[in-house]
Write a protein that holds these residues in place. Sequence first.
Motif, PDB file in Angstrom:
ATOM      1  N   PHE A 226     121.917   8.774  -4.099  1.00 34.49           N
ATOM      2  CA  PHE A 226     120.677   9.295  -3.520  1.00 34.49           C
ATOM      3  C   PHE A 226     119.470   8.674  -4.220  1.00 34.49           C
ATOM      4  CE2 PHE A 226     123.330  12.852  -1.975  1.00 34.49           C
ATOM      5  CZ  PHE A 226     122.884  12.871  -0.662  1.00 34.49           C
ATOM      6  N   LEU A 233     127.492   4.371  -2.564  1.00 27.61           N
ATOM      7  CA  LEU A 233     127.654   5.297  -3.675  1.00 27.61           C
ATOM      8  C   LEU A 233     127.778   6.732  -3.172  1.00 27.61           C
ATOM      9  CD1 LEU A 233     126.706   2.908  -5.559  1.00 27.61           C
ATOM     10  CD2 LEU A 233     125.622   4.665  -6.934  1.00 27.61           C
ATOM     11  N   ILE A 234     126.970   7.053  -2.158  1.00 32.33           N
ATOM     12  CA  ILE A 234     127.002   8.415  -1.622  1.00 32.33           C
ATOM     13  C   ILE A 234     128.379   8.710  -1.014  1.00 32.33           C
ATOM     14  CG2 ILE A 234     126.010   9.975   0.095  1.00 32.33           C
ATOM     15  CD1 ILE A 234     123.337   8.576  -0.300  1.00 32.33           C
ATOM     16  N   LEU A 239     133.720  11.295  -1.470  1.00 33.64           N
ATOM     17  CA  LEU A 239     135.189  11.249  -1.349  1.00 33.64           C
ATOM     18  C   LEU A 239     135.845  11.772  -2.623  1.00 33.64           C
ATOM     19  CD1 LEU A 239     135.810   7.690   0.163  1.00 33.64           C
ATOM     20  CD2 LEU A 239     136.071   9.878   1.342  1.00 33.64           C
ATOM     21  N   VAL A 240     135.383  11.253  -3.756  1.00 32.98           N
ATOM     22  CA  VAL A 240     135.974  11.624  -5.029  1.00 32.98           C
ATOM     23  C   VAL A 240     135.669  13.088  -5.359  1.00 32.98           C
ATOM     24  CG1 VAL A 240     136.079  11.069  -7.480  1.00 32.98           C
ATOM     25  CG2 VAL A 240     135.814   9.259  -5.819  1.00 32.98           C
ATOM     26  N   ILE A 246     139.857  19.507  -4.171  1.00 31.89           N
ATOM     27  CA  ILE A 246     141.149  19.857  -3.580  1.00 31.89           C
ATOM     28  C   ILE A 246     142.186  20.054  -4.679  1.00 31.89           C
ATOM     29  CG2 ILE A 246     143.062  18.984  -2.176  1.00 31.89           C
ATOM     30  CD1 ILE A 246     140.978  17.598  -0.432  1.00 31.89           C
TER      31      ILE A 246
ATOM     32  N   ILE B   5     116.075  10.390   3.702  1.00 29.28           N
ATOM     33  CA  ILE B   5     116.847  11.315   2.864  1.00 29.28           C
ATOM     34  C   ILE B   5     117.738  12.196   3.729  1.00 29.28           C
ATOM     35  CG2 ILE B   5     114.892  12.948   2.729  1.00 29.28           C
ATOM     36  CD1 ILE B   5     117.576  12.477   0.047  1.00 29.28           C
ATOM     37  N   SER B   8     120.743  10.247   4.547  1.00 29.02           N
ATOM     38  CA  SER B   8     121.625  10.212   3.381  1.00 29.02           C
ATOM     39  C   SER B   8     122.417  11.509   3.248  1.00 29.02           C
ATOM     40  CB  SER B   8     120.812   9.978   2.110  1.00 29.02           C
ATOM     41  OG  SER B   8     120.199   8.728   2.156  1.00 29.02           O
ATOM     42  N   ILE B   9     121.745  12.635   3.476  1.00 29.29           N
ATOM     43  CA  ILE B   9     122.435  13.924   3.367  1.00 29.29           C
ATOM     44  C   ILE B   9     123.521  14.037   4.449  1.00 29.29           C
ATOM     45  CG2 ILE B   9     122.155  16.440   3.561  1.00 29.29           C
ATOM     46  CD1 ILE B   9     119.414  16.087   2.204  1.00 29.29           C
ATOM     47  N   ILE B  11     125.179  11.569   5.722  1.00 29.54           N
ATOM     48  CA  ILE B  11     126.294  10.711   5.285  1.00 29.54           C
ATOM     49  C   ILE B  11     127.118  11.423   4.219  1.00 29.54           C
ATOM     50  CG2 ILE B  11     126.837   8.564   4.045  1.00 29.54           C
ATOM     51  CD1 ILE B  11     124.467   7.291   5.483  1.00 29.54           C
ATOM     52  N   PHE B  12     126.415  12.049   3.271  1.00 28.75           N
ATOM     53  CA  PHE B  12     127.083  12.753   2.168  1.00 28.75           C
ATOM     54  C   PHE B  12     128.015  13.836   2.704  1.00 28.75           C
ATOM     55  CE2 PHE B  12     126.779  16.144  -1.179  1.00 28.75           C
ATOM     56  CZ  PHE B  12     127.501  15.473  -2.154  1.00 28.75           C
ATOM     57  N   ALA B  15     130.941  12.452   4.705  1.00 32.69           N
ATOM     58  CA  ALA B  15     131.920  11.811   3.827  1.00 32.69           C
ATOM     59  C   ALA B  15     132.778  12.854   3.107  1.00 32.69           C
ATOM     60  CB  ALA B  15     131.222  10.918   2.809  1.00 32.69           C
ATOM     61  N   ILE B  16     132.186  14.005   2.777  1.00 33.67           N
ATOM     62  CA  ILE B  16     132.978  15.073   2.151  1.00 33.67           C
ATOM     63  C   ILE B  16     134.068  15.535   3.119  1.00 33.67           C
ATOM     64  CG2 ILE B  16     132.917  17.492   1.385  1.00 33.67           C
ATOM     65  CD1 ILE B  16     130.297  16.902   0.013  1.00 33.67           C
ATOM     66  N   VAL B  18     135.409  13.782   5.573  1.00 35.84           N
ATOM     67  CA  VAL B  18     136.411  12.711   5.638  1.00 35.84           C
ATOM     68  C   VAL B  18     137.324  12.807   4.413  1.00 35.84           C
ATOM     69  CG1 VAL B  18     136.786  10.213   5.575  1.00 35.84           C
ATOM     70  CG2 VAL B  18     134.969  11.161   6.993  1.00 35.84           C
ATOM     71  N   GLY B  19     136.716  12.998   3.236  1.00 39.41           N
ATOM     72  CA  GLY B  19     137.483  13.119   1.994  1.00 39.41           C
ATOM     73  C   GLY B  19     138.502  14.237   2.082  1.00 39.41           C
ATOM     74  N   PHE B  20     138.086  15.406   2.561  1.00 36.76           N
ATOM     75  CA  PHE B  20     139.018  16.535   2.676  1.00 36.76           C
ATOM     76  C   PHE B  20     140.170  16.197   3.607  1.00 36.76           C
ATOM     77  CE2 PHE B  20     135.984  19.360   0.614  1.00 36.76           C
ATOM     78  CZ  PHE B  20     136.845  20.212  -0.052  1.00 36.76           C
ATOM     79  N   SER B  42     135.167   6.191  -7.992  1.00 31.82           N
ATOM     80  CA  SER B  42     133.877   6.755  -8.396  1.00 31.82           C
ATOM     81  C   SER B  42     133.140   5.805  -9.338  1.00 31.82           C
ATOM     82  CB  SER B  42     134.049   8.136  -9.041  1.00 31.82           C
ATOM     83  OG  SER B  42     134.527   8.026 -10.354  1.00 31.82           O
ATOM     84  N   THR B  45     129.593   3.316  -8.952  1.00 34.40           N
ATOM     85  CA  THR B  45     128.267   3.394  -9.569  1.00 34.40           C
ATOM     86  C   THR B  45     127.943   2.094 -10.315  1.00 34.40           C
ATOM     87  OG1 THR B  45     126.888   4.931 -10.809  1.00 34.40           O
ATOM     88  CG2 THR B  45     129.017   4.470 -11.743  1.00 34.40           C
TER      89      THR B  45
END
Lengths: 455, 104
Positions: A226, A233-234, A239-240, A246, B5, B8-9, B11-12, B15-16, B18-20, B42, B45
């Motif tokens: 962000f 990165l977001i 995902l992680v 979980i 922003i 971005s939110i 997408i965030f 993506a969560i 999708v992750g689940f 991760s 970064t």
Amino acid sequence: MSALTNVVYLLAAALFIFGLKLLSHPRTARRGNLLAMIGMLLAITMTLLDKQILDFTFIIAGLVIGAAIGAYAAKTVQMTAMPQMVALFNGFGGAASALVAYAEYLQLTSDPSLDVTITMVLSVLIGTVTWWGSLVAFMKLQGIMRGAPIVFPLHQFWNILMLIAVVVLGVLFTMNVSQQSYLLAIVGVATILGFMLVIPIGGADMPVVISLLNSYSGLAAAMTGFVLSNNVLIISGALVGASGLILTNIMCKAMNRSLANVLFGAVGTDGGGGPVGDKKSVTEYSIEDAAMVLESAQSVIIVPGYGLAVAQAQHVLQELASLLQQNGATVRYAIHPVAGRMPGHMNVLLAEANVPYDMLYEMDQINEDFKNTDLALVIGANDVINPAARTQKDSPLFGMPILNVDQAKSIMIIKRSLSPGFAGVDNELFYDPKTMMVFGDAKKVLTELLQELKG
Amino acid sequence: MDGSIMVSIYIFVLAIFVGFEVITKVPPLLHTPLMSGSNAISGITIVGALIAAGAGHSGLSTTLGMLAVICATINVVGGFMVTDRMLEMFKPAKKDEKSGTKQS
């Protein structure tokens, strides 16, 4: 950021997702990891080619140092030490996110917008907590620090006070971004918070903490995303973050504890509670008798616990298991979710000992089969087979899902002594008439059994 | 709050989800490699770290950037390599010898 860079970042994110998807089966998992690796390589290469970078000296130095340390650690780590290794890697990820956010702050040329400031604070906070928390988890698991919970007077009071302090500092910083001292103070408080949050957690609860820190490192990366308005990165951070949550949830359920109880309950000891008071009679078997029982069993379910790994007896056990298979018996392994020091740890330890993965069964897959099984062979496991979890309402284990070892036609338990497990609860299964106790070190007993069966 | 922003939110949050979806399908058998592998992811970064270390700004921010590059590289290289090392060990039972090879 050019359009091409963005497209490549998107491709990297897609490769991460696809890589994680391939982890759903052991046959494709290695390819999945490779895809994620390629995604990472693409993202790094694209960043290096992007025009934002003017000076490569520090970058090359950093990459070489980091790669050398990472590769050395990955090559040499023992499989039993995997939890602390993962904790440490997690910590480095968190630290990197916090450092990037801080460096970004130092490079600001004008006042940032509110959302950048807020996520900057969050990235520095979560990243710092992840780093110090992971470091404490590493030290505890590595035995550098005492594994038992360390609790200070008014521990939770101080934690809450620090949380309030972080919020206040965060608000002050948002209102006056030029004051670097606020951000520095946040780093300071986050450091103490990282220590204080993990230090009261006992050794047996570590799987939960490592999973949670895994989630934090993802969140820190997302927050940095962000700050930099960088979508890869977001996405990756999210995902992680989801993955860690979980796993945290699975571990909590497997121990029948709430997350709050794990984090703030300070449960557990250094390992092995006190001796048992009352003297009920147990059926003790010699190696010769035990070998005869093993020889005649048509179906065997092996229940390994962490004690097996501590005794380094996985390889001997697998030799014994394949011998029984050659003699015509069905042999399977029943893996409890917390049979190790991190999620899935026991599977890795057994895979290392050449146990094929189709012999490994999850608790839910195999629990119904115990009642049709001749022999349940328990090695180094205790709390996860304790029937008190089903029956005794006042037991600390009550409600925890257990392996139905007690339903097997006969039970053999290899154990050093009758001492209770982590939870400090006596196990009535030891005194069951159909239970054969073989006392001794797991590796020694299994080796002797193997010789007896071969002879 | 401007539009970017909010994007971005979006997408965030997506993506969560999708992750689940993806991660609940990973069997407990592979939870340790999942953890070390996602951990390496991760380390993305590192992208930010590279820019921070190479943008040619003040001394302190470059130093922090370089530290970040080191940390993130340890995370990425170590994480992926150790995951590969573990996954390599997971093998199916050999169904050869007398009964002949049988691929599942």
